[in-house]
Design an enzyme around this catalytic site. Structure first.
Site, mmCIF file in Angstrom:
data_model
loop_
_atom_site.group_PDB
_atom_site.id
_atom_site.type_symbol
_atom_site.label_atom_id
_atom_site.label_comp_id
_atom_site.label_asym_id
_atom_site.label_seq_id
_atom_site.Cartn_x
_atom_site.Cartn_y
_atom_site.Cartn_z
ATOM 1 N N GLN A 218 0.795 -1.224 0.000
ATOM 2 C CA GLN A 218 0.000 0.000 0.000
ATOM 3 C C GLN A 218 0.835 1.285 0.000
ATOM 4 O OE1 GLN A 218 -2.690 -1.788 3.217
ATOM 5 N NE2 GLN A 218 -4.101 -0.485 2.096
ATOM 6 N N TYR B 280 -12.777 -2.306 12.553
ATOM 7 C CA TYR B 280 -13.272 -1.168 11.773
ATOM 8 C C TYR B 280 -14.774 -0.983 11.892
ATOM 9 C CZ TYR B 280 -8.798 -0.666 9.365
ATOM 10 O OH TYR B 280 -7.477 -0.443 9.079
ATOM 11 N N HIS C 135 -1.843 -5.306 -12.818
ATOM 12 C CA HIS C 135 -1.337 -5.159 -14.187
ATOM 13 C C HIS C 135 -2.160 -5.948 -15.196
ATOM 14 C CE1 HIS C 135 2.729 -4.089 -12.168
ATOM 15 N NE2 HIS C 135 1.987 -3.022 -12.376
ATOM 16 N N GLU D 34 -5.113 -2.276 14.194
ATOM 17 C CA GLU D 34 -5.657 -1.352 13.193
ATOM 18 C C GLU D 34 -7.014 -0.846 13.635
ATOM 19 O OE1 GLU D 34 -5.938 -2.544 9.037
ATOM 20 O OE2 GLU D 34 -4.013 -3.590 9.206
ATOM 21 N N HIS E 35 1.108 -9.095 4.694
ATOM 22 C CA HIS E 35 -0.040 -8.198 4.528
ATOM 23 C C HIS E 35 -0.451 -8.271 3.054
ATOM 24 C CE1 HIS E 35 -2.211 -4.597 6.477
ATOM 25 N NE2 HIS E 35 -2.785 -4.776 5.309
ATOM 26 N N ASP F 71 2.159 0.698 -8.120
ATOM 27 C CA ASP F 71 3.502 0.703 -8.714
ATOM 28 C C ASP F 71 4.411 1.720 -8.016
ATOM 29 O OD1 ASP F 71 2.556 -1.160 -10.427
ATOM 30 O OD2 ASP F 71 2.832 -0.003 -12.265
ATOM 31 N N ASN G 151 -1.728 -10.773 8.433
ATOM 32 C CA ASN G 151 -2.729 -9.726 8.612
ATOM 33 C C ASN G 151 -4.074 -10.186 8.057
ATOM 34 O OD1 ASN G 151 -3.460 -6.833 9.208
ATOM 35 N ND2 ASN G 151 -4.037 -6.961 7.047
HETATM 36 C C1 BGC Z 1 -6.477 -3.743 5.985
HETATM 37 C C2 BGC Z 1 -5.792 -2.536 5.363
HETATM 38 C C3 BGC Z 1 -6.825 -1.645 4.725
HETATM 39 C C4 BGC Z 1 -7.804 -1.202 5.788
HETATM 40 C C5 BGC Z 1 -8.862 -0.230 5.313
HETATM 41 C C6 BGC Z 1 -7.736 -3.389 6.747
HETATM 42 O O1 BGC Z 1 -8.639 -4.423 6.703
HETATM 43 O O2 BGC Z 1 -5.579 -4.438 6.798
HETATM 44 O O3 BGC Z 1 -4.847 -2.995 4.446
HETATM 45 O O4 BGC Z 1 -6.240 -0.559 4.084
HETATM 46 O O5 BGC Z 1 -8.477 -2.338 6.254
HETATM 47 O O6 BGC Z 1 -9.723 -0.800 4.398
#
Ligand code: BGC
Length: 526
Positions: free
Chosen positions: A27, A317, A47, A387, A130, A60, A174
């Site tokens: 990323q 999240y 690609h 995260e 990851h 890239d 991850n």
């Molecule tokens: C992932 C990240 C991603 C983030 C936001 C997570 O599930 O580990 O790579 O950018 O979510 O979508």
């Protein structure tokens, strides 16, 4: 006065609590074909199938961290981070995936990054996988091939051997849930294969075994000298029942989502969650199979996986509600719309707000409930939030919405710590800088720092949230406005009665006292 003092401490993190921020190799690094780097499955996907990504963008160059890593380290230092979580690109270190060919260039890059972080007093927290698998191993079946676990374990052994003198916190994998379930069910992530019948479950088994093999290698050969800790980061979708009659279904869904990636490692008994074994056996029969599509573990495998952790790492999240599918209704894709296996449909509370990402409605209480559930299932094993993040779009430095997100989620983390008694070691904001957001390309931005992807220098500029997060770290507290404290306490009290963890004891006495005093204070104001 007494109340203010007590409740200020209530909004503070315990001494020793660590704050970090995270990125991942594909990323941010760019330099996809620099020197002898091997091709990864993400290089191949973007690609050969650019249409899968918004605006046909790719990684890239990304944020060009391969060349601008010093700037990232400076940013981490400016924020005052205790740790920086980044991932190693497997094909950058081992161009052919295996340890018979090593890239000195790749090795140097990660050595430089690690050393520079340590010089600034920032701990490197390193993820080994990851999502950017060497394409050459994907050509041999990737995570559906049982041999992948050995190839991964050898890669891990090599990484431990060259970086482990300085890296003390390792994340092997991850979000195995996203790799296996979302990856193979939707086909929109690399390797771009849609095979929802067997692949998610083969991948589920092999990726956990891969983690466990790496963990055992660390334990036996590296831990005695290096004294670090190892876990895997599970992506956790918190799931609540839509109506009270959906409680059992919600519990099954949690096992399907979190349990399948945690029970084999973190439970006392090991192996798959029993409720899922049962459901999968029934579902497989309905599909016309004589044996379950959920592959068995051998006794040795169960033993090797059980206890293969030093702490629980979680990425959190979002949340979903679940209800049973109506007769004839197709639950669609797990875990986007629902699960045919458990016959459940996932829905979103219309009151929940969103950032830019449509996949991630916000429900801050979800993080606390998720941790409470984990404690109930596996014990208070020590948690590291690896995260948690919020997305915006376009160029915008005044991201008050991100500030609110961080404050709201951290408030729930504080409740987990002080009210539920969860041992949470740290929190990681995703992400340090804007980056390539998989299928969204560069259209959704999670960074504390904005990156100008149009600029050849990929200029990084702090957002308001960077300032806020730096303050959180400096003061070890989310803020201490008394008016908000009163409001917050009012909300704490309401949630307390609803929380799945309300049966837990063991919250620190001083904090309970704070809570009681705060509670009395609030009631006296009503
Ligand atoms: C992932 C990240 C991603 C983030 C936001 C997570 O599930 O580990 O790579 O950018 O979510 O979508």
């Amino acid at each position: 006065m007494l109340n203010t003092v007590w409740c200020e401490s209530f909004r503070k993190f315990p001494t020793g609590f660590k704050f970090g921020s995270s990125t991942s190799s594909y990323q941010v690094e760019g330099a996809w074909n620099a020197s002898d780097k091997g091709e990864s499955i993400w290089d191949r996907l973007v690609h050969t199938n650019p249409k899968l990504i918004k605006n046909a963008e790719n990684g890239d160059i990304a944020a060009d961290s391969f060349h601008k890593w010093r700037q990232d380290v400076d940013i981490a230092a400016d924020l005052g981070l205790n740790f920086y979580r980044f991932s190693i690109s497997w094909p950058r270190l081992l161009p052919k995936g295996l340890t018979n060919e090593i890239s000195e260039h790749g090795k140097k890059y990660y050595n430089n990054l690690i050393d520079a972080l340590l010089e600034k007093g920032i701990e490197p927290v390193v993820t080994l996988y990851h999502w950017d698998m060497p394409q050459i191993l994907q050509d041999l079946g990737g995570w559906t091939n049982p041999l992948m676990s050995d190839w991964f374990a050898e890669y891990a052994r090599y990484a431990f051997s060259i970086f482990g003198d300085r890296v003390k916190t390792w994340i092997t994998i991850n979000e195995a849930l996203v790799v296996c379930d979302f990856g193979y069910n939707s086909g929109v992530l690399a390797p771009g294969i849609t095979e929802p019948t067997l692949a998610p479950y083969l991948c589920n088994k092999h990726i956990l075994i891969a983690h466990a093999k790496a963990y055992r290698i660390y334990d036996e050969y590296f831990r005695p000298k290096q004294r670090g800790r190892v876990s895997l980061s599970n992506s956790l979708l918190w799931i609540e029942p839509l109506t009270p009659s959906d409680k059992e279904l919600a519990e099954l869904a949690r096992e399907h989502s979190t349990g399948r990636y945690s029970h084999p490692i973190f439970s006392k008994k090991g192996g798959w969650p029993p409720s899922i074994e049962k459901v999968m056996a029934e579902y497989s029969r309905k599909q016309g199979f004589n044996v379950s599509t959920l592959p068995r573990f051998t006794k040795e495998e169960i033993k090797m996986m059980r206890g293969a952790y030093d702490f629980y790492a979680l990425n959190h999240y979002t949340t979903r509600l679940i209800r049973p599918a109506k007769p004839g209704e197709d639950p669609g894709i797990w875990f986007i719309t629902g699960s045919p296996e458990i016959n459940g449909v996932l829905v979103v509370d219309p009151a929940w707000p969103y950032g830019e990402s449509r996949l991630l409605p916000l429900y801050p209480e979800g993080i606390r409930r998720q941790i409470a559930w984990l404690m109930k299932q596996y014990g208070n094993v020590g948690f590291l939030i690896t995260e948690n993040g919020y997305s915006t779009s376009g160029s915008r430095l005044n991201d008050e919405d991100r500030v609110k997100f961080i404050r709201d989620y951290l408030e729930q983390v504080l409740l987990s710590i002080w009210i539920d008694g969860a041992k949470i070691m740290g929190y990681t904001y995703w992400s340090l800088i804007d980056n390539f957001e998989w299928m969204d390309g560069y259209s959704t931005k999670f960074g504390l720092y904005e990156v100008d992807f149009e600029h050849p220098e990929r200029v990084r500029t702090p957002r308001a949230s960077a300032q806020y997060y730096a303050n959180v770290i400096r003061t070890n507290s989310i803020d201490s406005d008394t008016h908000q404290d009163a409001n917050t306490l009012r909300r704490f009290r309401r949630k307390e009665t609803e929380n799945v963890a309300s049966s837990y004891s063991g919250s620190p006495i001083a904090v309970s006292l704070c809570f009681v005093i705060g509670f009395l204070f609030v009631t006296s104001q009503i």
